[in-house]
Scaffold this motif. Sequence first.
Motif, mmCIF file in Angstrom:
data_model
loop_
_atom_site.group_PDB
_atom_site.id
_atom_site.type_symbol
_atom_site.label_atom_id
_atom_site.label_comp_id
_atom_site.label_asym_id
_atom_site.label_seq_id
_atom_site.Cartn_x
_atom_site.Cartn_y
_atom_site.Cartn_z
ATOM 1 N N ASN A 1 0.875 -1.168 0.000
ATOM 2 C CA ASN A 1 0.000 0.000 0.000
ATOM 3 C C ASN A 1 0.906 1.209 0.000
ATOM 4 O OD1 ASN A 1 -2.248 -1.502 2.368
ATOM 5 N ND2 ASN A 1 -2.478 -1.391 0.171
ATOM 6 N N MET A 2 0.673 2.099 -0.950
ATOM 7 C CA MET A 2 1.405 3.373 -0.959
ATOM 8 C C MET A 2 0.379 4.479 -0.701
ATOM 9 S SD MET A 2 4.563 2.482 -1.443
ATOM 10 C CE MET A 2 5.527 3.876 -1.974
ATOM 11 N N HIS A 3 0.044 4.709 0.525
ATOM 12 C CA HIS A 3 0.618 4.206 1.774
ATOM 13 C C HIS A 3 -0.507 3.723 2.674
ATOM 14 C CE1 HIS A 3 3.807 6.746 0.172
ATOM 15 N NE2 HIS A 3 4.642 6.083 0.897
ATOM 16 N N GLY A 4 -0.177 3.273 3.882
ATOM 17 C CA GLY A 4 -1.205 2.894 4.841
ATOM 18 C C GLY A 4 -1.846 4.118 5.466
ATOM 19 N N SER A 5 -2.891 3.883 6.248
ATOM 20 C CA SER A 5 -3.646 5.006 6.817
ATOM 21 C C SER A 5 -2.800 5.886 7.728
ATOM 22 C CB SER A 5 -4.841 4.483 7.612
ATOM 23 O OG SER A 5 -5.770 3.907 6.739
ATOM 24 N N THR A 6 -1.897 5.292 8.476
ATOM 25 C CA THR A 6 -1.089 6.089 9.390
ATOM 26 C C THR A 6 0.059 6.778 8.656
ATOM 27 O OG1 THR A 6 -1.723 4.675 11.213
ATOM 28 C CG2 THR A 6 0.237 5.967 11.550
ATOM 29 N N GLY A 7 0.404 6.269 7.483
ATOM 30 C CA GLY A 7 1.427 6.922 6.677
ATOM 31 C C GLY A 7 2.562 6.030 6.240
ATOM 32 N N ASP A 8 2.686 4.851 6.856
ATOM 33 C CA ASP A 8 3.789 3.961 6.502
ATOM 34 C C ASP A 8 3.671 3.425 5.084
ATOM 35 O OD1 ASP A 8 4.973 3.180 9.407
ATOM 36 O OD2 ASP A 8 2.789 3.203 9.507
ATOM 37 N N ILE A 9 4.835 3.021 4.536
ATOM 38 C CA ILE A 9 4.835 2.140 3.374
ATOM 39 C C ILE A 9 4.379 0.777 3.914
ATOM 40 C CG2 ILE A 9 6.258 0.976 1.640
ATOM 41 C CD1 ILE A 9 8.390 3.210 2.182
ATOM 42 N N ILE A 10 3.350 0.199 3.310
ATOM 43 C CA ILE A 10 2.870 -1.101 3.776
ATOM 44 C C ILE A 10 3.358 -2.176 2.815
ATOM 45 C CG2 ILE A 10 0.826 -2.478 4.313
ATOM 46 C CD1 ILE A 10 1.119 -0.107 6.174
ATOM 47 N N LEU A 11 4.126 -3.114 3.338
ATOM 48 C CA LEU A 11 4.533 -4.275 2.547
ATOM 49 C C LEU A 11 3.597 -5.405 2.939
ATOM 50 C CD1 LEU A 11 8.429 -3.974 2.868
ATOM 51 C CD2 LEU A 11 6.906 -3.000 1.126
#
Lengths: 404, 358
Positions: free
Chosen positions: A121-131
Amino acid sequence: MADSQRSTPMLDELKKGPWPSFVTQIQEMADEGKEACDQLLGLLERSYHEKVGHWKHGGIVGVMGYGGGVIGRYSDLQQEYPAIAHFHTLRVNQPSGWFYTSDALRTVCDIWDRHGSGLTNMHGSTGDIILLGTTTAELEPTFAELTANDFDLGGSGSNVRTPSCCVGPARCEWACYDTLDACYNITMAFQDELHRPAFPYKFKFKFSGCPNDCVASIARSDMSIIGTWRDEIRIDQDEVRNYAKAGMNIERDICGNCPTKCMAWDGNEIEIDDSNCVKCMHCINAMPKALRPGVDTGATVLLGSKAPIVEGAQLSSVIIPFLKMEPPYEGIKDLAERVWDFWGEHGKNRERVGELMQRVGLGNFLEAIEVEPIPEMVAYPRDNPYVFYEEYFEEGDGEEEEEQ
Amino acid sequence: MATDRRTDIGPPHYERFLPPIIKANYGKWKYHEILKPGVMVHVGESGDKLFTVRAGSPRLMGTKRIRKFAELADKYCGGHLRFTSRHNCEFLLTDQANIDPLIAELAELGHPVGGIGAAISSIVHTQGWVHCHSAATDASGVVKCVMDDLIEYFDGTKKLPGKLRIALACCLNMCGAVHCSDIAILGVHRRPPKVQHENMKKLCEIPNVVASCPTAAIRPAEVNGMPSVEIDEELCMFCANCFSVCPALPMADALNDGISIWVGGKVSNARSEPKFSKLAIPFIANNPPRWPEVTSAVRKIVEVWAENARNYERLGEFIERIGWPKFFELTEIEFTKQHIDDYKYAGLSFKRSAQLRH
């Protein structure tokens, strides 16, 4: 090898239409030979038929020495979809403002192609790069490669969650402080709190450069740091006239929308009573070439917003009306640590700071974090007369003092 | 284990990724203009111009597509790009002549350009059935359908009075924190948890489970000689907090799960203060793969607002001006018992004046 013959009639419907399709994204990676992606399509097709998800709670999985950053995820149909029996997520701390070079993106892609599903996910709800999606055995090797390339995991569980910030001074004329620097600085200062859960529940920081609040800090962070100013809006009257000439109805659409009616337009010049301006940003948003925030800038600091679980959703409440935002951001760090001390001692399991504030009362909370109550903290003073006083006088009180 | 294991290094410093024009104009931008849908220019005090092209994305991206974005950034942007808080990808250009060729390549790749200014931007959303254990609906699928349907409000083909921010969360945990959106699409459970008594002892700590319930609907109980819990179903409001702490209390239920629609929230301070979204439609059954009842309900709300709102007026500001009765009349949404709050502070939402439109 991926089974390209898999039948997914329902998901195929989601490859159609003008908006980019997540199904196409999963399919692309299945076609690249990612067996996990092929089986994910199978599992998802099944959810679409059954109208129910097929994922179970995470167990405790992670990388050595960290208590967060990995979300354990298991399918409840492990026999049928063995390639996604374990399908854990890694949260990778994004760079401030989500800026990348193409090389940096390719580095992350290379690592993820070697160790996981290739889905993100570019990006997750909190802001991280989600792998999105790998096995337990791949977690430590993925982490080793990420850190070798200067990336680190973000937060999950009862810790400081990955802070995030708006684009700020990098590309916005409205930034009232350096959101990218503040976000990076706070993230680095609290690495231990971010990686090793020791709180009653999660704690989020979000940094917005102006009251437009592009990272939704007032709704989504335990500590919301929202840029503002305390001097005058800068006005270029020539540009104001240009907006009027171009057809803008300044009287109706600008002055008429001012929440405190502190503006006047005489057909030639705009006049602003800055002492009555609440820094809402509307006039500046509408006329970016003519109006700009002032130059004595800083931030309003608010506490306590959260989504509904468990005691109901909250917006953040004002704690510090105006704080200069300069490195090393001691005001923010001190406040956070005072909040954590009180919350750590008095917070219940899974109780957010906003819920604690409600439970003990804002007045008591302020006393605990050593902040003086001021009228900026309330929309209006209490309208119920049930005041809790902690002490009262008794006959004879004060006599001892007189004797001494 | 090797001693050179690196930990607690934090994210890479953002300065490494900023394009030269941003380093040169950092904190010294003067103004910006929207040149056309999805394209804006920021002008520095120096006179430097930075062009941004904003492309929609499905959020869930494979590495193959990310590499494609990287290629486009190399070709048109000196290798620089960023993402927004709403999952859009922004290409950062210094040569205005590159804008149209970039947009053409993005179109070929299937990524529409838009979402700036008075438009709908990409939908913030959660994992849904793709990856979540507590989802009451899918996330990416519903988002895809709603964006397919509203694409003309993203790419600028049709105008809107102001910004339109839609968000979707697939359960009340709201990883997408949708509660302050112009339109929030929220997955809801409607059946109390089904207690798996045989799993309770091995998967859950019973005192924790009991304490997790905000309405005290869960009590310890002995079932078939084993420690477990019983649930007073009348007290359950389907928050699923108990399921979060105890996997033996599953909430998902195909017959009763679905979607609710909430309207009128905002996070910006512009004009009116930030506000929560309010309930418009309590329940729409899940109808995959295209959720037609959800897309048409959202479209109806958007069209009523687009047709009747004043310049700059967000959906919530529009509703506050015309009044909620008028909103329900215009959107032809039925007002039900579920629309009236009955949790804490419920009374604050009752109408407590005679100021009514007749």
